[in-house]
Design a protein around this motif. Structure first.
Motif, mmCIF file in Angstrom:
data_model
loop_
_atom_site.group_PDB
_atom_site.id
_atom_site.type_symbol
_atom_site.label_atom_id
_atom_site.label_comp_id
_atom_site.label_asym_id
_atom_site.label_seq_id
_atom_site.Cartn_x
_atom_site.Cartn_y
_atom_site.Cartn_z
ATOM 1 N N GLN A 152 -3.269 1.761 -8.225
ATOM 2 C CA GLN A 152 -4.473 1.949 -7.410
ATOM 3 C C GLN A 152 -5.168 0.616 -7.161
ATOM 4 O O GLN A 152 -5.690 0.364 -6.071
ATOM 5 N N TYR A 153 -5.162 -0.240 -8.149
ATOM 6 C CA TYR A 153 -5.748 -1.576 -8.026
ATOM 7 C C TYR A 153 -4.998 -2.392 -6.975
ATOM 8 O O TYR A 153 -5.616 -3.120 -6.184
ATOM 9 N N ILE A 154 -3.673 -2.270 -6.941
ATOM 10 C CA ILE A 154 -2.871 -2.977 -5.939
ATOM 11 C C ILE A 154 -3.240 -2.513 -4.531
ATOM 12 O O ILE A 154 -3.345 -3.316 -3.602
ATOM 13 N N VAL A 155 -3.458 -1.207 -4.373
ATOM 14 C CA VAL A 155 -3.891 -0.683 -3.077
ATOM 15 C C VAL A 155 -5.192 -1.359 -2.654
ATOM 16 O O VAL A 155 -5.338 -1.813 -1.509
ATOM 17 N N GLY A 156 -6.142 -1.437 -3.581
ATOM 18 C CA GLY A 156 -7.417 -2.090 -3.288
ATOM 19 C C GLY A 156 -7.245 -3.546 -2.924
ATOM 20 O O GLY A 156 -7.840 -4.038 -1.955
ATOM 21 N N LEU A 157 -6.411 -4.261 -3.683
ATOM 22 C CA LEU A 157 -6.178 -5.679 -3.412
ATOM 23 C C LEU A 157 -5.571 -5.891 -2.028
ATOM 24 O O LEU A 157 -5.947 -6.827 -1.309
ATOM 25 N N ALA A 158 -4.614 -5.041 -1.681
ATOM 26 C CA ALA A 158 -3.936 -5.191 -0.392
ATOM 27 C C ALA A 158 -4.913 -4.992 0.766
ATOM 28 O O ALA A 158 -4.854 -5.715 1.769
ATOM 29 N N TYR A 159 -5.820 -4.037 0.638
ATOM 30 C CA TYR A 159 -6.839 -3.865 1.671
ATOM 31 C C TYR A 159 -7.837 -5.026 1.644
ATOM 32 O O TYR A 159 -8.265 -5.524 2.694
ATOM 33 N N TYR A 160 -8.193 -5.443 0.455
ATOM 34 C CA TYR A 160 -9.185 -6.509 0.286
ATOM 35 C C TYR A 160 -8.740 -7.800 0.971
ATOM 36 O O TYR A 160 -9.549 -8.489 1.613
ATOM 37 N N ARG A 161 -7.452 -8.121 0.848
ATOM 38 C CA ARG A 161 -6.928 -9.350 1.442
ATOM 39 C C ARG A 161 -6.890 -9.292 2.959
ATOM 40 O O ARG A 161 -6.684 -10.325 3.610
ATOM 41 N N GLN A 162 -7.095 -8.119 3.515
ATOM 42 C CA GLN A 162 -7.077 -7.979 4.967
ATOM 43 C C GLN A 162 -8.473 -7.850 5.561
ATOM 44 O O GLN A 162 -8.608 -7.632 6.769
ATOM 45 N N ILE A 163 -9.509 -7.991 4.725
ATOM 46 C CA ILE A 163 -10.875 -7.887 5.238
ATOM 47 C C ILE A 163 -11.131 -9.021 6.229
ATOM 48 O O ILE A 163 -10.962 -10.194 5.894
ATOM 49 N N PRO A 164 -11.527 -8.700 7.444
ATOM 50 C CA PRO A 164 -11.723 -9.736 8.463
ATOM 51 C C PRO A 164 -13.121 -10.344 8.401
ATOM 52 O O PRO A 164 -13.941 -9.975 7.551
ATOM 53 N N GLU A 165 -13.377 -11.250 9.326
ATOM 54 C CA GLU A 165 -14.717 -11.821 9.448
ATOM 55 C C GLU A 165 -15.710 -10.709 9.770
ATOM 56 O O GLU A 165 -15.356 -9.678 10.341
ATOM 57 N N VAL A 166 -16.948 -10.959 9.422
ATOM 58 C CA VAL A 166 -17.964 -9.911 9.561
ATOM 59 C C VAL A 166 -18.173 -9.507 11.011
ATOM 60 O O VAL A 166 -18.640 -8.398 11.300
ATOM 61 N N THR A 167 -17.803 -10.367 11.944
ATOM 62 C CA THR A 167 -18.001 -10.050 13.351
ATOM 63 C C THR A 167 -16.957 -9.074 13.887
ATOM 64 O O THR A 167 -17.099 -8.559 14.995
ATOM 65 N N ARG A 168 -15.928 -8.813 13.117
ATOM 66 C CA ARG A 168 -14.847 -7.944 13.578
ATOM 67 C C ARG A 168 -14.960 -6.545 12.950
ATOM 68 O O ARG A 168 -15.803 -6.301 12.089
ATOM 69 N N ASP A 169 -14.092 -5.646 13.405
ATOM 70 C CA ASP A 169 -14.080 -4.280 12.894
ATOM 71 C C ASP A 169 -13.883 -4.270 11.378
ATOM 72 O O ASP A 169 -13.016 -4.980 10.855
ATOM 73 N N GLN A 170 -14.674 -3.470 10.683
ATOM 74 C CA GLN A 170 -14.673 -3.488 9.215
ATOM 75 C C GLN A 170 -14.052 -2.245 8.590
ATOM 76 O O GLN A 170 -14.352 -1.902 7.446
ATOM 77 N N ARG A 171 -13.124 -1.598 9.286
ATOM 78 C CA ARG A 171 -12.476 -0.429 8.701
ATOM 79 C C ARG A 171 -11.676 -0.783 7.447
ATOM 80 O O ARG A 171 -11.596 0.005 6.508
ATOM 81 N N THR A 172 -11.106 -1.977 7.437
ATOM 82 C CA THR A 172 -10.361 -2.398 6.253
ATOM 83 C C THR A 172 -11.291 -2.551 5.056
ATOM 84 O O THR A 172 -10.916 -2.230 3.928
ATOM 85 N N ILE A 196 0.838 -1.206 0.000
ATOM 86 C CA ILE A 196 0.000 0.000 0.000
ATOM 87 C C ILE A 196 0.869 1.251 0.000
ATOM 88 O O ILE A 196 0.619 2.200 -0.755
ATOM 89 N N ASN A 197 1.903 1.240 0.829
ATOM 90 C CA ASN A 197 2.778 2.415 0.921
ATOM 91 C C ASN A 197 3.507 2.681 -0.387
ATOM 92 O O ASN A 197 3.589 3.823 -0.848
#
Length: 288
Positions: free
Chosen positions: A127-147, A107-108
């Motif tokens: 820009q697509y790489i930035v999106g992918l990097a955040y996407y791969r860090q999306i947690p389970e729905v029960t957790r914080d969804q800032r990513t 991302i950096n």
């Protein structure tokens, strides 16, 4: 007069310091030249051409040698800054970090590329790489969804800023998933309130899903939960409207069948109130 003398002495002092400094530099240079361990010519010759380093990085990447590939791409930026291959190597370095799971670094690096070269032909990819990097860090729905929110922002940027790029279609698919995660989190919070009979708070969460995330998988349940919460609060018209919109969009849904059955316990049936916010929101739902 005294001021002139002092000024003269000051100038003389500065000259003496400069001479002494130059003498020191001369000693350092002569020392380097006499030091058998330092060969400036050999060091200069050891710097590889940028295109060679870039191709080596690509070869390492294709061979699965990701660490070495990352080193090559980083070295281009250090040895040949602001060159064409340094620019290309920065993007590939971001991709290599992404492949290695170094998402923050990816991302950096990609963000730095975008700040330096916002109109470059590889900007959409960065820009697509930035999106992918955040996407791969999306947690389970029960957790914080800032990513998830950051992934949505990054993919939205791809879609809106680079509408003709080859990354738009996949960005749209991943955007839908990330939005579904956010909607799922709102549903979880809504069910939490509903279980504790805090119906107003629960209804507000379900309303948010219907209005802000209409094209997600969560909207069907959200409408059914609105039937339940409005029914529990005695807001029969709203409950009937929610059931009518649910039935219009998802007529074969078990959620609709359960909502219909609930209304019948009071002799009610689905009936849409066109003045309700639910009716307005229903115009843009998945099933319309």
């Amino acid at each position: 007069m005294n001021t002139s003398v002092k000024g003269g002495r000051g100038r003389a002092g500065r000259v003496a310091l400069i001479v002494a400094g130059l003498a020191g530099v001369s000693l350092i240079v002569s020392g380097c030249q006499s030091d058998p361990d330092i060969d400036i010519t050999a060091y200069a010759q050891s710097i590889e051409p940028a295109d060679v380093m870039y191709n080596q990085g690509l070869a390492n990447l294709q061979a699965g040698q990701l660490t070495e590939a990352g080193r090559k791409f980083a070295a281009i930026d250090k040895q040949h800054p602001y060159s064409e291959f340094a620019r290309k190597g920065m993007v590939m370095g971001a991709f290599t970090d992404y492949r290695q799971g170094n998402y923050s670094e990816a991302i950096n690096t990609a963000s730095r590329f975008l700040s330096l070269y916002p109109n470059d032909e590889d900007a959409a990819y960065a820009q697509y790489i930035v999106g992918l990097a955040y996407y791969r860090q999306i947690p389970e729905v029960t957790r914080d969804q800032r990513t998830s929110a950051r992934a949505i922002a990054a993919f939205t940027e791809v879609i809106e800023r680079y509408p003709d790029s080859e990354y738009v279609e996949d960005s749209q698919a991943k955007l839908r998933y990330a939005r579904d995660q956010l909607a799922g989190k709102e549903m979880q919070v809504g069910r939490y309130y509903q279980e504790r009979k805090e119906f107003v708070a629960a209804a507000n969460r379900y309303r948010l899903v219907v209005e802000q995330y209409p094209n997600t998988r969560q909207v069907e349940e959200a409408l059914a939960r609105l039937v339940e919460t409005y029914y529990a609060m005695g807001l029969e018209s709203e409950a009937q409207t929610a059931a009518a919109v649910l039935g219009h969009n998802f007529p074969d849904s078990q959620w609709y069948a359960d909502s219909y059955k609930l209304l019948k316990t009071r002799g009610l049936e689905p009936r849409e109130n066109k003045g309700s916010w639910i009716s307005r929101a229903g115009a843009v739902l998945v099933g319309t």
